[in-house]
Motif scaffolding. Structure first.
Motif, PDB file in Angstrom:
ATOM      1  N   LEU A  52       0.136   5.607   4.648  1.00 12.60           N
ATOM      2  CA  LEU A  52       0.636   4.314   5.121  1.00 12.60           C
ATOM      3  C   LEU A  52      -0.117   3.152   4.481  1.00 12.60           C
ATOM      4  O   LEU A  52       0.493   2.162   4.062  1.00 12.60           O
ATOM      5  N   ARG A  53      -1.441   3.257   4.417  1.00 13.66           N
ATOM      6  CA  ARG A  53      -2.231   2.182   3.824  1.00 13.66           C
ATOM      7  C   ARG A  53      -1.858   2.011   2.357  1.00 13.66           C
ATOM      8  O   ARG A  53      -1.712   0.893   1.864  1.00 13.66           O
ATOM      9  N   GLY A  54      -1.673   3.108   1.651  1.00 13.02           N
ATOM     10  CA  GLY A  54      -1.276   3.023   0.250  1.00 13.02           C
ATOM     11  C   GLY A  54       0.068   2.336   0.078  1.00 13.02           C
ATOM     12  O   GLY A  54       0.263   1.546  -0.860  1.00 13.02           O
ATOM     13  N   ALA A  55       0.997   2.596   0.983  1.00 10.24           N
ATOM     14  CA  ALA A  55       2.322   1.982   0.898  1.00 10.24           C
ATOM     15  C   ALA A  55       2.316   0.541   1.407  1.00 10.24           C
ATOM     16  O   ALA A  55       3.068  -0.293   0.904  1.00 10.24           O
ATOM     17  N   ALA A  56       1.477   0.235   2.389  1.00  7.48           N
ATOM     18  CA  ALA A  56       1.498  -1.077   3.038  1.00  7.48           C
ATOM     19  C   ALA A  56       0.654  -2.121   2.327  1.00  7.48           C
ATOM     20  O   ALA A  56       0.791  -3.310   2.605  1.00  7.48           O
ATOM     21  N   GLN A 116      -8.533   0.425   7.607  1.00  7.22           N
ATOM     22  CA  GLN A 116      -8.282  -0.922   8.119  1.00  7.22           C
ATOM     23  C   GLN A 116      -7.039  -0.952   9.029  1.00  7.22           C
ATOM     24  O   GLN A 116      -6.186  -1.829   8.926  1.00  7.22           O
ATOM     25  N   VAL A 117      -6.980   0.020   9.943  1.00  2.81           N
ATOM     26  CA  VAL A 117      -5.898   0.120  10.918  1.00  2.81           C
ATOM     27  C   VAL A 117      -6.455  -0.336  12.265  1.00  2.81           C
ATOM     28  O   VAL A 117      -7.489   0.162  12.715  1.00  2.81           O
ATOM     29  N   GLN A 118      -5.784  -1.283  12.887  1.00  3.83           N
ATOM     30  CA  GLN A 118      -6.198  -1.768  14.200  1.00  3.83           C
ATOM     31  C   GLN A 118      -5.734  -0.791  15.281  1.00  3.83           C
ATOM     32  O   GLN A 118      -4.782  -0.035  15.074  1.00  3.83           O
TER      33      GLN A 118
END
Length: 160
Positions: A52-56, A116-118
């Motif tokens: 998800l981080r890579g895509a977002a 860096q996910v809240q």
């Protein structure tokens, strides 16, 4: 054009095998199953949040903790509700034991921090029997409370 991604998944996959092992005919498999399921949850969550981080890119990602559905609901909607052993097991799996055992929420927080996910803190918010549809799924009122926790992290108006 995605600005925010929310994640609230994995609870059923973790709790199903744990409930079966811990309440089944071989209680000696309980602790190894809990540890194994949480180990696999960490692996799966790391892969999911990394992807998800890579895509977002730099966009916001929020993951939500869970509430202990066995604690605050009626036995008419969940046959395991009110069982002190099941409630304790739910709390252990979700919250862990500080300094000894990381629960799902600890895993969410630590893996989330890596990417860096809240974290939207839902634990303790679904306190009414009417918040639950069955042993694991909230009703509309329960989901409203989950939404409120996500909105609080995102700094947007409350759903009411």
């Amino acid at each position: 054009d995605v600005e925010v991604t929310t994640v609230h998944t994995g609870g059923n996959d973790v709790f199903g095998p744990i409930i079966n092992a811990c309440l089944g005919p071989s209680p000696g498999t309980c602790l190894p199953t809990v540890r194994g399921e949480l180990r696999q949850y960490r692996i799966d969550l790391t892969e999911a949040l990394s992807t998800l981080r890579g895509a977002a890119g730099d966009e916001t990602i929020v993951i939500g903790t869970y509430d202990n559905s066995f604690r605050d609901q009626s036995p008419t909607t969940c046959s395991l509700a009110g069982n002190s052993l099941v409630i304790a097991l739910g709390n252990l799996v979700l919250e862990g034991v500080p300094g000894f055992f990381q629960g799902m929420h600890d895993i969410m927080r630590s893996v989330g921090a890596q990417y860096q996910v809240q974290v939207a803190e839902v634990f303790g918010d679904l306190t009414e029997p009417a918040d639950w549809f069955d042993c694991l799924h909230p009703t509309d009122s329960g989901y409203d409370k989950v939404t409120d926790a996500f909105e609080e992290v995102l700094g947007v108006g409350q759903s009411g």
